[in-house]
Design an enzyme around this catalytic site. Structure first.
Site, PDB file in Angstrom:
ATOM      1  N   HIS A 207      -2.943  23.678  66.994  1.00 21.59           N
ATOM      2  CA  HIS A 207      -3.780  23.555  65.792  1.00 21.59           C
ATOM      3  C   HIS A 207      -3.028  22.738  64.750  1.00 21.59           C
ATOM      4  O   HIS A 207      -3.581  21.837  64.120  1.00 21.59           O
ATOM      5  CB  HIS A 207      -4.125  24.942  65.255  1.00 21.59           C
ATOM      6  CG  HIS A 207      -4.760  24.937  63.896  1.00 21.59           C
ATOM      7  ND1 HIS A 207      -5.987  24.366  63.650  1.00 21.59           N
ATOM      8  CD2 HIS A 207      -4.319  25.418  62.698  1.00 21.59           C
ATOM      9  CE1 HIS A 207      -6.284  24.497  62.370  1.00 21.59           C
ATOM     10  NE2 HIS A 207      -5.279  25.123  61.761  1.00 21.59           N
TER      11      HIS A 207
ATOM     12  N   ASP B 158      -4.726  30.482  63.693  1.00 13.93           N
ATOM     13  CA  ASP B 158      -5.796  29.537  64.021  1.00 13.93           C
ATOM     14  C   ASP B 158      -5.684  28.993  65.433  1.00 13.93           C
ATOM     15  O   ASP B 158      -6.406  28.071  65.806  1.00 13.93           O
ATOM     16  CB  ASP B 158      -5.779  28.369  63.021  1.00 13.93           C
ATOM     17  CG  ASP B 158      -6.250  28.781  61.636  1.00 13.93           C
ATOM     18  OD1 ASP B 158      -6.217  29.984  61.340  1.00 13.93           O
ATOM     19  OD2 ASP B 158      -6.630  27.898  60.854  1.00 13.93           O
TER      20      ASP B 158
ATOM     21  N   HIS C  83      -9.115  33.588  61.120  1.00 14.62           N
ATOM     22  CA  HIS C  83     -10.410  33.346  60.473  1.00 14.62           C
ATOM     23  C   HIS C  83     -11.516  33.910  61.345  1.00 14.62           C
ATOM     24  O   HIS C  83     -11.361  34.081  62.559  1.00 14.62           O
ATOM     25  CB  HIS C  83     -10.698  31.840  60.318  1.00 14.62           C
ATOM     26  CG  HIS C  83      -9.755  31.105  59.437  1.00 14.62           C
ATOM     27  ND1 HIS C  83      -9.862  31.108  58.065  1.00 14.62           N
ATOM     28  CD2 HIS C  83      -8.696  30.325  59.730  1.00 14.62           C
ATOM     29  CE1 HIS C  83      -8.901  30.361  57.555  1.00 14.62           C
ATOM     30  NE2 HIS C  83      -8.170  29.869  58.547  1.00 14.62           N
TER      31      HIS C  83
ATOM     32  N   HIS D  81      -1.448  26.187  55.996  1.00 22.58           N
ATOM     33  CA  HIS D  81      -2.910  26.204  55.990  1.00 22.58           C
ATOM     34  C   HIS D  81      -3.491  24.999  55.248  1.00 22.58           C
ATOM     35  O   HIS D  81      -2.886  24.487  54.307  1.00 22.58           O
ATOM     36  CB  HIS D  81      -3.415  27.486  55.324  1.00 22.58           C
ATOM     37  CG  HIS D  81      -2.861  28.726  55.936  1.00 22.58           C
ATOM     38  ND1 HIS D  81      -3.410  29.314  57.040  1.00 22.58           N
ATOM     39  CD2 HIS D  81      -1.777  29.483  55.594  1.00 22.58           C
ATOM     40  CE1 HIS D  81      -2.697  30.391  57.366  1.00 22.58           C
ATOM     41  NE2 HIS D  81      -1.705  30.509  56.506  1.00 22.58           N
TER      42      HIS D  81
ATOM     43  N   ASP E 137      -7.053  25.191  54.451  1.00 25.24           N
ATOM     44  CA  ASP E 137      -8.332  25.621  53.882  1.00 25.24           C
ATOM     45  C   ASP E 137      -8.194  26.621  52.744  1.00 25.24           C
ATOM     46  O   ASP E 137      -9.177  27.015  52.139  1.00 25.24           O
ATOM     47  CB  ASP E 137      -9.224  26.210  54.973  1.00 25.24           C
ATOM     48  CG  ASP E 137      -8.510  27.256  55.799  1.00 25.24           C
ATOM     49  OD1 ASP E 137      -7.381  27.636  55.430  1.00 25.24           O
ATOM     50  OD2 ASP E 137      -9.065  27.683  56.824  1.00 25.24           O
ATOM     51  N   HIS E 138      -6.969  27.064  52.472  1.00 21.79           N
ATOM     52  CA  HIS E 138      -6.738  27.926  51.315  1.00 21.79           C
ATOM     53  C   HIS E 138      -5.282  27.794  50.896  1.00 21.79           C
ATOM     54  O   HIS E 138      -4.434  27.346  51.669  1.00 21.79           O
ATOM     55  CB  HIS E 138      -7.059  29.383  51.622  1.00 21.79           C
ATOM     56  CG  HIS E 138      -6.098  30.031  52.578  1.00 21.79           C
ATOM     57  ND1 HIS E 138      -6.277  30.011  53.944  1.00 21.79           N
ATOM     58  CD2 HIS E 138      -4.920  30.698  52.367  1.00 21.79           C
ATOM     59  CE1 HIS E 138      -5.279  30.642  54.537  1.00 21.79           C
ATOM     60  NE2 HIS E 138      -4.438  31.072  53.603  1.00 21.79           N
TER      61      HIS E 138
ATOM     62  N   HIS F 168       1.027  29.501  59.862  1.00 23.80           N
ATOM     63  CA  HIS F 168       1.192  28.046  59.814  1.00 23.80           C
ATOM     64  C   HIS F 168       0.947  27.574  58.382  1.00 23.80           C
ATOM     65  O   HIS F 168       0.642  28.379  57.506  1.00 23.80           O
ATOM     66  CB  HIS F 168       0.226  27.361  60.789  1.00 23.80           C
ATOM     67  CG  HIS F 168      -1.230  27.559  60.472  1.00 23.80           C
ATOM     68  ND1 HIS F 168      -1.853  28.794  60.554  1.00 23.80           N
ATOM     69  CD2 HIS F 168      -2.195  26.686  60.069  1.00 23.80           C
ATOM     70  CE1 HIS F 168      -3.127  28.661  60.226  1.00 23.80           C
ATOM     71  NE2 HIS F 168      -3.355  27.398  59.914  1.00 23.80           N
TER      72      HIS F 168
END
Length: 232
Positions: free
Chosen positions: A113, A131, A172, A59, A61-62, A57
């Site tokens: 998500h 996720d 994660h 992202h 967070d990074h 997907h």
């Protein structure tokens, strides 16, 4: 088949290296920008040719390593169908197969998500859940057009219906877990066990989590496959 689970400690992200041992063709799933040199070194050491960088997907967070890896190796960047990423070389839809040698990677649409998210079933015996499903947890649903009800349906109807011995490899982990099974998560994941769809929606609505630290830079960069030019 060669299969490696790689970890980025800053974002707690797992990247997966999948390759056919005969053709030496490889796929990297969810590469992280800060780990590109690690990944390139491993590819070189193992004598592998990177064919695809595959995202579960977009992202928050990074920043993905796809743009940098594509420039270095000539691989193709692949994202889920309908993902907001105009930079992608390929868009993979539900049920579609990406193949290197004898290794088969089948997309399973698992939105919730985010509004565009895939899990990937690898050679019928392991699933990269991104996720959508964590080990004893799941991804949040409070931004990027997330929807708790849709995530509940994705997990219970698309993932929990896989064979019980299917190995679960998440996108994660924050507690030191590396792998689970569909049986374990169906019976022991506290986000889902004993919860109706309505219970799950209520629970997710009350998590009150802070935004990911890198969200403001990661999302626009990842919509360009990790190109940092959008940040300058």
């Amino acid at each position: 088949m060669l299969f490696r689970q790689l970890f980025d400690p800053e974002s707690s992200t797992y990247t997966y290296l999948i390759a056919d041992t005969d053709t030496k063709e490889a796929i990297l799933v969810d590469p992280v920008l800060e780990q590109v040199e690690r990944d390139r070194k491993l590819l070189q050491e193992l004598g592998l040719t990177l064919r695809y960088c595959l995202e579960t997907h977009i992202h928050a967070d990074h920043i993905t390593g796809t743009d940098k890896l594509r420039a270095a190796t000539g691989c193709l960047g692949v994202v889920p169908e309908h993902a907001h990423a105009s930079c992608a070389d390929l868009y993979i839809q539900d049920g579609e197969i990406l193949q290197v040698g004898e290794v088969i990677v089948k997309a399973i649409a698992t939105p919730g998500h985010t509004d565009s998210h895939n899990a990937y079933l690898v050679n019928h015996d392991r699933v990269l859940t991104g996720d959508a499903l964590f080990i004893r947890g799941c991804g949040r649903t409070d931004f990027q057009s997330g929807d708790a009800g849709i995530l509940y349906d994705s997990v219970t109807q698309r993932l929990f219906t896989l064979p019980y011995d299917t190995l679960v490899y998440p996108g994660h982990d924050y507690r030191g877990h590396t792998v689970s099974t569909i049986w374990e998560e169906k019976h022991w994941n506290p986000r889902f066990v004993g919860r109706t769809r309505d219970n799950f929606i209520e629970f997710m609505a009350n998590l009150n989590l802070p935004d990911p630290k890198k969200m403001m830079e990661a999302v626009p960069a990842n919509e360009m496959c990790g190109s940092l030019t959008v940040l300058t």
